[in-house]
Motif scaffolding. Structure first.
Motif, PDB file in Angstrom:
ATOM      1  N   GLU A  66     -10.827  10.976   6.361  1.00 56.03           N
ATOM      2  CA  GLU A  66     -11.190  12.348   6.029  1.00 56.03           C
ATOM      3  C   GLU A  66     -10.794  13.291   7.159  1.00 56.03           C
ATOM      4  N   MET A  67     -11.035  12.870   8.384  1.00 60.99           N
ATOM      5  CA  MET A  67     -10.752  13.729   9.517  1.00 60.99           C
ATOM      6  C   MET A  67      -9.262  14.002   9.647  1.00 60.99           C
ATOM      7  N   GLN A  68      -8.443  12.967   9.486  1.00 61.15           N
ATOM      8  CA  GLN A  68      -7.007  13.142   9.666  1.00 61.15           C
ATOM      9  C   GLN A  68      -6.357  13.849   8.488  1.00 61.15           C
ATOM     10  N   ALA A  69      -7.009  13.835   7.340  1.00 55.07           N
ATOM     11  CA  ALA A  69      -6.455  14.526   6.171  1.00 55.07           C
ATOM     12  C   ALA A  69      -6.735  16.020   6.214  1.00 55.07           C
ATOM     13  N   ALA A  70      -7.688  16.424   7.030  1.00 57.74           N
ATOM     14  CA  ALA A  70      -8.080  17.834   7.096  1.00 57.74           C
ATOM     15  C   ALA A  70      -7.156  18.610   8.026  1.00 57.74           C
ATOM     16  N   ARG A  71      -7.004  19.886   7.764  1.00 60.63           N
ATOM     17  CA  ARG A  71      -6.219  20.758   8.618  1.00 60.63           C
ATOM     18  C   ARG A  71      -7.128  21.396   9.666  1.00 60.63           C
ATOM     19  N   GLY A  72      -6.593  21.590  10.857  1.00 62.38           N
ATOM     20  CA  GLY A  72      -7.381  22.207  11.916  1.00 62.38           C
ATOM     21  C   GLY A  72      -8.479  21.273  12.417  1.00 62.38           C
ATOM     22  N   PHE A  73      -9.529  21.873  12.948  1.00 61.82           N
ATOM     23  CA  PHE A  73     -10.603  21.099  13.570  1.00 61.82           C
ATOM     24  C   PHE A  73     -11.891  21.113  12.753  1.00 61.82           C
ATOM     25  N   GLU A  74     -11.823  21.599  11.519  1.00 60.74           N
ATOM     26  CA  GLU A  74     -13.040  21.741  10.730  1.00 60.74           C
ATOM     27  C   GLU A  74     -13.739  20.403  10.507  1.00 60.74           C
ATOM     28  N   ALA A  75     -12.968  19.354  10.171  1.00 62.83           N
ATOM     29  CA  ALA A  75     -13.568  18.045   9.915  1.00 62.83           C
ATOM     30  C   ALA A  75     -14.130  17.436  11.192  1.00 62.83           C
ATOM     31  N   LEU A  76     -13.441  17.638  12.304  1.00 62.59           N
ATOM     32  CA  LEU A  76     -13.932  17.123  13.586  1.00 62.59           C
ATOM     33  C   LEU A  76     -15.270  17.760  13.941  1.00 62.59           C
ATOM     34  N   VAL A  77     -15.324  19.090  13.850  1.00 62.72           N
ATOM     35  CA  VAL A  77     -16.566  19.787  14.150  1.00 62.72           C
ATOM     36  C   VAL A  77     -17.658  19.350  13.177  1.00 62.72           C
ATOM     37  N   GLY A  78     -17.306  19.228  11.899  1.00 60.90           N
ATOM     38  CA  GLY A  78     -18.285  18.804  10.904  1.00 60.90           C
ATOM     39  C   GLY A  78     -18.821  17.412  11.179  1.00 60.90           C
ATOM     40  N   ALA A  79     -17.928  16.480  11.534  1.00 57.74           N
ATOM     41  CA  ALA A  79     -18.368  15.113  11.828  1.00 57.74           C
ATOM     42  C   ALA A  79     -19.274  15.085  13.053  1.00 57.74           C
ATOM     43  N   ASN A  80     -18.904  15.841  14.091  1.00 53.65           N
ATOM     44  CA  ASN A  80     -19.743  15.860  15.283  1.00 53.65           C
ATOM     45  C   ASN A  80     -21.118  16.449  14.993  1.00 53.65           C
ATOM     46  N   ARG A  81     -21.140  17.528  14.205  1.00 52.51           N
ATOM     47  CA  ARG A  81     -22.426  18.120  13.862  1.00 52.51           C
ATOM     48  C   ARG A  81     -23.225  17.199  12.933  1.00 52.51           C
ATOM     49  N   GLY A  82     -22.534  16.540  12.024  1.00 49.92           N
ATOM     50  CA  GLY A  82     -23.218  15.626  11.116  1.00 49.92           C
ATOM     51  C   GLY A  82     -23.827  14.438  11.840  1.00 49.92           C
ATOM     52  N   CYS A  83     -23.055  13.849  12.754  1.00 48.20           N
ATOM     53  CA  CYS A  83     -23.582  12.733  13.543  1.00 48.20           C
ATOM     54  C   CYS A  83     -24.775  13.184  14.381  1.00 48.20           C
ATOM     55  N   TYR A  84     -24.631  14.342  15.007  1.00 54.32           N
ATOM     56  CA  TYR A  84     -25.731  14.884  15.812  1.00 54.32           C
ATOM     57  C   TYR A  84     -26.983  15.026  14.957  1.00 54.32           C
ATOM     58  N   ALA A  85     -26.823  15.554  13.741  1.00 56.09           N
ATOM     59  CA  ALA A  85     -27.977  15.762  12.856  1.00 56.09           C
ATOM     60  C   ALA A  85     -28.605  14.435  12.446  1.00 56.09           C
ATOM     61  N   ALA A  86     -27.777  13.446  12.116  1.00 57.07           N
ATOM     62  CA  ALA A  86     -28.312  12.156  11.671  1.00 57.07           C
ATOM     63  C   ALA A  86     -29.009  11.408  12.798  1.00 57.07           C
ATOM     64  N   PHE A  87     -28.382  11.389  13.970  1.00 56.77           N
ATOM     65  CA  PHE A  87     -29.009  10.695  15.103  1.00 56.77           C
ATOM     66  C   PHE A  87     -30.332  11.366  15.460  1.00 56.77           C
ATOM     67  N   ALA A  88     -30.319  12.708  15.468  1.00 55.34           N
ATOM     68  CA  ALA A  88     -31.536  13.452  15.810  1.00 55.34           C
ATOM     69  C   ALA A  88     -32.624  13.226  14.771  1.00 55.34           C
ATOM     70  N   ALA A  89     -32.234  13.109  13.492  1.00 57.99           N
ATOM     71  CA  ALA A  89     -33.218  12.886  12.438  1.00 57.99           C
ATOM     72  C   ALA A  89     -33.913  11.546  12.614  1.00 57.99           C
ATOM     73  N   VAL A  90     -33.169  10.524  13.007  1.00 59.49           N
ATOM     74  CA  VAL A  90     -33.773   9.208  13.253  1.00 59.49           C
ATOM     75  C   VAL A  90     -34.730   9.289  14.441  1.00 59.49           C
ATOM     76  N   TYR A  91     -34.271   9.906  15.520  1.00 63.08           N
ATOM     77  CA  TYR A  91     -35.098   9.987  16.718  1.00 63.08           C
ATOM     78  C   TYR A  91     -36.369  10.791  16.476  1.00 63.08           C
ATOM     79  N   ALA A  92     -36.223  11.933  15.798  1.00 59.25           N
ATOM     80  CA  ALA A  92     -37.353  12.853  15.610  1.00 59.25           C
ATOM     81  C   ALA A  92     -38.149  12.570  14.343  1.00 59.25           C
ATOM     82  N   CYS A  93     -37.781  11.557  13.588  1.00 57.00           N
ATOM     83  CA  CYS A  93     -38.528  11.228  12.377  1.00 57.00           C
ATOM     84  C   CYS A  93     -40.015  11.126  12.714  1.00 57.00           C
TER      85      CYS A  93
END
Length: 249
Positions: A66-93
């Motif tokens: 998905e990341m390599q198929a996307a143009r620009g850095f949108e997928a990279l930023v999205g993946a980093n934000r998504g991972c951050y959200a998921a990891f934080a959700a587990v920690y702060a559950c």
């Protein structure tokens, strides 16, 4: 398939990743996982969450296709934000999270398991950060919660993996069980927690996070900054393209 949530027993929520072929999550998948874990913790009926996966392994990290198929850095930023959200959700559950790990637990999988309160693993489970070979950095924050400092550094630099048995020896994996008994073992521990006073359990989770010596969210965000640098310098695309050209996942 995708991210689903169930209630296998009183006071127990089960969040399941089922994203073939290897549970490498898309940007939306990471945010869906974060939402599911947060919702499970906020539900007053729940006293513990079991996070597990179907398929070949627990989690293989970010969907690089998905990341390599996307143009620009949108997928990279999205993946980093998504991972951050998921990891934080587990920690702060708001209730304890038990990660039930089988097969591979790589990259983002280490972020999830490292932020869990308890890890139970099958005897075929292994953990690692292949990030250096993918032109990225991140989740060393969470790996450091599973292995000693010098081993963590060696794993980051060399991309070597460690087994569930090794982590059990360190005390970061509570139990190692045959793969066909993993879910039952996780639910057994979950049932023990679910039998406790729910108010006390939630305060216990809050208090343990409050005395943690490391701010895992800030630490991980710092690591992510270097992934952005690697991408700006071209290293990220170069290594991801090579990985996918060689067959990827």
């Amino acid at each position: 398939m995708g991210i689903s949530a169930h209630s296998p027993g009183q006071g127990i929520a089960e969040v399941v990743m089922d994203v073939p072929p290897v549970n490498a999550l898309t940007v939306q998948g990471w945010f869906d996982l974060a939402d599911a874990v947060r919702a499970a913790g906020r539900d007053p009926a729940n006293r513990v969450v079991v996070l597990r996966a179907e398929g070949r392994g627990f989690n293989a990290g970010v969907d690089l296709k998905e990341m390599q198929a996307a143009r620009g850095f949108e997928a990279l930023v999205g993946a980093n934000r998504g991972c951050y959200a998921a990891f934080a959700a587990v920690y702060a559950c708001e209730v304890p999270v038990i990660a039930a790990v089988h097969g591979f637990c790589l990259g983002g999988g280490v972020g999830l398991a490292g932020n869990a309160d308890i890890v139970i693993a099958s005897d075929d489970a292994y953990f690692g950060l292949p990030e250096v070979e993918r032109g990225a950095l991140g989740a060393a924050t969470h790996l450091a919660r599973l292995v000693p400092q010098h081993l963590m550094r060696a794993m980051v630099y060399t991309c070597r993996n460690v087994t569930a048995a090794e982590l059990h020896a360190f005390g970061s994996v509570l139990e190692v069980t045959p793969r066909d008994g993993l879910r039952a073992a996780a639910l057994e521990v979950a049932a023990t927690i679910a039998a406790k006073d729910p108010y006390v359990i939630r305060r216990a989770k809050e208090s343990l996070n409050g005395i943690d010596p490391i701010d895992v969210n800030r630490s991980y965000r710092y690591e992510q900054g270097f992934t952005y640098e690697l991408n700006l310098m071209g290293a990220g695309d170069r290594h991801r393209d090579a990985f996918l050209t060689d067959g990827g996942r």
